[in-house]
Design a protein around this motif. Structure first.
Motif, PDB file in Angstrom:
ATOM      1  N   UNK A   7       1.102  -1.226  -0.172  1.00 59.60           N
ATOM      2  CA  UNK A   7      -0.087   0.289  -0.028  1.00 59.60           C
ATOM      3  C   UNK A   7       0.700   1.276   0.414  1.00 59.60           C
ATOM      4  N   UNK A   8       0.265   2.472  -0.386  1.00 60.26           N
ATOM      5  CA  UNK A   8       0.667   3.607  -0.531  1.00 60.26           C
ATOM      6  C   UNK A   8       2.073   4.233  -1.320  1.00 60.26           C
ATOM      7  N   UNK A   9       2.174   2.016  -2.391  1.00 59.51           N
ATOM      8  CA  UNK A   9       3.276   3.152  -3.422  1.00 59.51           C
ATOM      9  C   UNK A   9       2.993   2.719  -4.674  1.00 59.51           C
ATOM     10  N   UNK A  10       2.991   3.222  -5.496  1.00 56.26           N
ATOM     11  CA  UNK A  10       3.293   3.463  -7.223  1.00 56.26           C
ATOM     12  C   UNK A  10       2.329   4.719  -6.744  1.00 56.26           C
ATOM     13  N   UNK A  11       2.384   5.560  -6.742  1.00 56.27           N
ATOM     14  CA  UNK A  11       1.525   6.924  -6.690  1.00 56.27           C
ATOM     15  C   UNK A  11       0.506   7.016  -5.451  1.00 56.27           C
ATOM     16  N   UNK A  12       0.382   6.110  -4.892  1.00 52.32           N
ATOM     17  CA  UNK A  12      -1.133   6.086  -4.241  1.00 52.32           C
ATOM     18  C   UNK A  12      -0.510   7.217  -2.705  1.00 52.32           C
ATOM     19  N   UNK A  13      -1.108   7.227  -1.921  1.00 57.29           N
ATOM     20  CA  UNK A  13      -0.668   8.333  -0.769  1.00 57.29           C
ATOM     21  C   UNK A  13      -1.453   7.499   0.035  1.00 57.29           C
ATOM     22  N   UNK A  14      -2.641   6.849   0.334  1.00 56.82           N
ATOM     23  CA  UNK A  14      -3.653   6.060   1.159  1.00 56.82           C
ATOM     24  C   UNK A  14      -3.105   4.253   1.342  1.00 56.82           C
ATOM     25  N   UNK A 368      -5.693  17.587   3.157  1.00 61.69           N
ATOM     26  CA  UNK A 368      -4.813  16.886   2.649  1.00 61.69           C
ATOM     27  C   UNK A 368      -6.507  16.172   1.718  1.00 61.69           C
ATOM     28  N   UNK A 369      -6.454  16.210   0.136  1.00 59.98           N
ATOM     29  CA  UNK A 369      -7.951  15.968   0.055  1.00 59.98           C
ATOM     30  C   UNK A 369      -7.502  14.840  -1.162  1.00 59.98           C
ATOM     31  N   UNK A 370      -7.520  14.082  -1.254  1.00 58.85           N
ATOM     32  CA  UNK A 370      -7.134  12.486  -1.713  1.00 58.85           C
ATOM     33  C   UNK A 370      -8.704  12.152  -3.053  1.00 58.85           C
ATOM     34  N   UNK A 371      -7.000  11.975  -4.236  1.00 60.86           N
ATOM     35  CA  UNK A 371      -7.952  11.989  -5.588  1.00 60.86           C
ATOM     36  C   UNK A 371      -8.830  11.252  -5.326  1.00 60.86           C
ATOM     37  N   UNK A 372      -9.631  12.253  -6.265  1.00 54.23           N
ATOM     38  CA  UNK A 372     -11.441  11.330  -6.520  1.00 54.23           C
ATOM     39  C   UNK A 372     -12.930  11.813  -5.578  1.00 54.23           C
ATOM     40  N   UNK A 373     -11.550  12.510  -4.015  1.00 54.29           N
ATOM     41  CA  UNK A 373     -13.243  12.771  -3.291  1.00 54.29           C
ATOM     42  C   UNK A 373     -13.591  14.000  -3.029  1.00 54.29           C
ATOM     43  N   UNK A 374     -14.896  14.536  -2.289  1.00 54.63           N
ATOM     44  CA  UNK A 374     -15.587  16.032  -3.014  1.00 54.63           C
ATOM     45  C   UNK A 374     -14.881  16.703  -2.713  1.00 54.63           C
ATOM     46  N   UNK A 375     -13.750  16.693  -1.576  1.00 52.75           N
ATOM     47  CA  UNK A 375     -12.757  17.626  -1.082  1.00 52.75           C
ATOM     48  C   UNK A 375     -12.186  18.104  -2.061  1.00 52.75           C
ATOM     49  N   UNK A 376     -11.641  17.174  -2.554  1.00 55.88           N
ATOM     50  CA  UNK A 376     -10.530  17.721  -3.961  1.00 55.88           C
ATOM     51  C   UNK A 376     -11.138  18.424  -4.820  1.00 55.88           C
ATOM     52  N   UNK A 377     -12.263  18.223  -5.437  1.00 56.76           N
ATOM     53  CA  UNK A 377     -13.624  18.445  -6.211  1.00 56.76           C
ATOM     54  C   UNK A 377     -13.667  20.083  -5.799  1.00 56.76           C
ATOM     55  N   UNK A 378     -13.671  20.171  -4.256  1.00 58.21           N
ATOM     56  CA  UNK A 378     -14.351  21.551  -4.190  1.00 58.21           C
ATOM     57  C   UNK A 378     -12.731  22.367  -4.033  1.00 58.21           C
TER      58      UNK A 378
END
Length: 463
Positions: A7-14, A368-378
């Motif tokens: 986990x958290x490899x390959x460009x993943x943060x979580x 931090x707002x993860x990719x694909x989350x509503x927070x990131x969209x805002x």
């Protein structure tokens, strides 16, 4: 000896999870859940071969992206003990129980829709029983003390400055007659943030697995961010607006409350109603209050002058759903602190649904707002979003205040590594999107002539 990135490899943060395997032992460092929509959900199941025969699990800190898959180990009948600091034990127990409840509620709601569509029901990722079983296996250990976690592996926890109880994990591994030291940074906090002590300086390592969430940029200085926060709050309160702050219930909520207390004490802004609308944040705040031994000197001096709650007379906690609903009837000016921090679940969604379309509303994003989350969209300026299936126009003003981040920016990340650089360790950069982790590695190469590895998911690294 080899270390496999689960986990958290390959460009993943979580999803942080790293399997360390020697000739005699298998341990897991972190066991986090992936977050950020369906893409993340598909990654959450472990391959049984990766987690069978574990001798121990070590946890850097309590956030879900480092603990959320622990109940899966129980579900898969993996009996290994789980080691962490005392504060992490208390906070992880709280967070894992809340996660199980959210998963169960979300699954029940989805199954009602599936039933109406004539589809078979689905099961949540983990159950309450799985969660309670794994909580029963958590074992608290002190900072800065070696302990044996497997026949050939010793470990110790060092302060990471990210959240209450957070740690860097130092492993001493006996490998073919030699002792190798491997450090996992966990999530590092910025220097000088209120409440927490700064990260501890570490000096010796053969290999370093280093987070890179903000490896390509620095946050604004905290004093500038506080001044910007005061300006936003002043403007909103003068115009009788509502201020919504999506807050991670553990860490960010307590930081914001301490800053508000300071603002009121120094009379930067007049008192106004504040609603802590998160049962988990309420319970986490109690845990924070019980661990003053982990506070930094600045906060200790602040509370010696006067109890914190004397500055927070307008703070109202909202443990029940009825308390939360009642906030809708409270006119501005007022502030709501509610989870989840990435706007991907929790009570903040209801407040956004009822207020996001109003021009007088202010949304302050402080993490931090993860990719694909509503927070990131805002944060990225979406003009319309969907909440509970309804399309909502974004007329509110959205502010991003990265200076409140619990993650170290590039300068502090490099500062942490600078104490290890003279040892010339093998550097493995993890827990970051591709841009930030490459940028951090390039800067470290420039400064210390140390090349970094950027592992992919499921990649095995031989040491």
């Amino acid at each position: 000896m080899k270390i496999k990135v689960l986990g958290a490899g390959g460009g993943e943060v979580t999803g942080s999870a790293y399997l360390i395997e020697t000739n005699n032992s298998r341990i897991l460092v972190d066991c986090g859940i992936f977050q950020g929509g369906r893409h993340a959900e598909a990654l959450n199941m472990f391959d049984p071969k990766d987690v069978s025969g574990l001798d121990a699990v070590l946890i850097t800190h309590a956030h879900l992206d480092h603990t959320g898959r622990l109940p899966l180990l129980s579900k898969m009948l993996m009996p290994a003990p789980v080691f962490c600091t005392q504060a992490t034990l208390e906070l992880a127990s709280l967070i894992l129980r809340d996660s199980a409840h959210v998963q169960e509620s979300d699954t029940n709601r989805l199954n009602r829709k599936r039933q109406r569509a004539g589809m078979k029901p689905i099961q949540p990722l983990v159950s309450h029983e799985d969660t309670e079983n794994i909580i029963g296996r958590l074992i608290a250990l002190p900072y800065d003390r070696d302990f044996q976690v497997a026949s050939d592996i010793k470990a110790s926890f060092a302060e990471a400055g990210h959240m209450l109880g957070s740690s860097c994990i130092q492993l001493s591994i006996e490998d073919e007659g030699k002792t190798k030291k491997v450090i996992f940074s966990g999530d590092l906090g910025p220097r000088g943030v209120p409440i927490l002590r700064d990260f501890k300086e570490l000096h010796t390592a053969d290999a370093v697995f280093m987070e890179s969430t903000y490896g390509d940029r620095d946050h604004k200085p905290l004093d500038e961010t506080v001044n910007e926060f005061i300006s936003i709050v002043t403007h909103a309160t003068e115009n009788k607006g509502k201020i919504l702050i999506p807050t991670f219930a553990v860490g960010r909520a307590q930081l914001m409350i301490s800053i508000l207390a300071s603002m009121f004490r120094t009379k930067h802004v007049p008192h106004f109603p504040i609603f802590l609308d998160s049962p988990m944040a309420i319970e986490a705040s109690k845990i924070y209050m019980n661990h003053k031994e982990l506070y930094d000197e600045e906060l200790l001096e602040f509370i010696r002058e006067k109890p914190l709650m004397e500055d927070l007379k307008t703070l109202k906690v909202c443990p029940t759903a009825e308390d939360s609903i009642a906030i809708n009837d409270v006119p501005g000016p007022m502030m709501v602190l509610a989870g989840a921090g990435m706007c991907n679940a929790g009570r903040i969604l209801h407040h956004l649904k009822y207020n996001l379309w109003k021009p007088e509303t202010h949304v302050i994003v402080v993490g931090y707002q993860g990719y694909g989350t509503l927070g990131r969209m805002l944060v990225e300026g979406a003009e319309k979003v969907k909440i509970f299936g309804d399309e909502i126009a974004v007329k509110a003003t959205v502010h991003t205040l990265g200076g409140f981040s619990a993650h170290a920016g590039r300068k502090d990340l490099i500062n942490w590594f600078s104490y290890l650089a003279p040892a010339g360790p093998r550097l493995v950069i993890i827990h970051g999107e591709d841009g930030p982790r490459q940028a951090l590695g390039s800067k470290i190469k420039e400064l210390y002539n140390i090349d970094a590895l950027y592992p992919a998911m499921k990649e095995e690294i031989l040491l």
